[in-house]
Design an enzyme around this catalytic site. Sequence first.
Site, PDB file in Angstrom:
ATOM      1  N   CYS A  70     -10.136  15.998  -8.271  1.00 13.71           N
ATOM      2  CA  CYS A  70     -10.177  16.554  -6.919  1.00 13.71           C
ATOM      3  C   CYS A  70     -11.613  17.004  -6.676  1.00 13.71           C
ATOM      4  O   CYS A  70     -12.130  17.853  -7.403  1.00 13.71           O
ATOM      5  CB  CYS A  70      -9.216  17.734  -6.817  1.00 13.71           C
ATOM      6  SG  CYS A  70      -9.304  18.657  -5.260  1.00 13.71           S
ATOM      7  N   CYS A 206     -13.428  12.152  -1.869  1.00 16.62           N
ATOM      8  CA  CYS A 206     -12.100  12.754  -2.016  1.00 16.62           C
ATOM      9  C   CYS A 206     -11.226  11.676  -2.636  1.00 16.62           C
ATOM     10  O   CYS A 206     -11.196  10.543  -2.143  1.00 16.62           O
ATOM     11  CB  CYS A 206     -11.528  13.192  -0.668  1.00 16.62           C
ATOM     12  SG  CYS A 206      -9.797  13.722  -0.748  1.00 16.62           S
TER      13      CYS A 206
END
Length: 283
Positions: A70, A206
Amino acid sequence: MSIGVFDSGVGGLSVHRALVQRLPQADFTYLADQANAPYGVRTGEEIVDLTRAGCERLFETGASLVVLACNTASAIALRRLQQTWLPGYRKQLGRPVNILGIIVPTIEAATGLPWEHEAERRGDKVEQLDVLGVFSTPATARSRVYEIEIDKRKQDLAVFSQPCGDLVPMIEADAGAVELAKAVEAHVQALKTRIGRHPDRVVLGCTHYEIIADIFRAALPAGTPLIQQPAATADALELYLERHPELDPGTGGSRVFLTTGEPGPQNGLVESFWGGPLRFEAA
């Protein structure tokens, strides 16, 4: 023992898949904090607290190493956890554990330079700049981690980040291809307007965006290189484990999927990307 992979949702499966392919004998436990997703719109303190809770849960399952799949958690929480929480937690556990992120290997791939490299500051005007576009969550964009760390290493690479606050919720909600394409095209156009032209290279900053990488490719000029975070992370993890034999990745090839959200099958977009059915257990 196992390797833990943590993300706010299903985007980290893009990294997880690359790690499984690279280390097929290792045991993996994936944890999606879907009850608290998306992270990209949360405050820094919230992101640190949620990431710490996710890592602790994975260490409780027997993970010796947790990969933060992440960008938001890696940008906001990783250094804090490594410096202020992990030393005491290691003593509490009584065994070696560590947490790694995905931004370091991504920046190494983007610059072609090792993390330890620092650019010589000459003060001369750079004659020709390459432009790197980074599509990311708002929290990652606010952190300016890519701009700051790349500038330390490579003065002829200009970085422009484009926050995309709508994409993670859309991917988690199994949005359709047409709806996703419109959103991605709007972000690509917004970045082009800010730069004055399209970027020379792009980071999908992302891990959710890797799931819709083909949509980004279609929205960008043909042939625009995409720096692949999953492959860069797999390369880095393989080398890291070779240097740290005290961290046991396991040898049984097991795959466990946990979620803080609703257990059960995942959405069709994610299953299509993964290549088969996915069923998450309650964390």
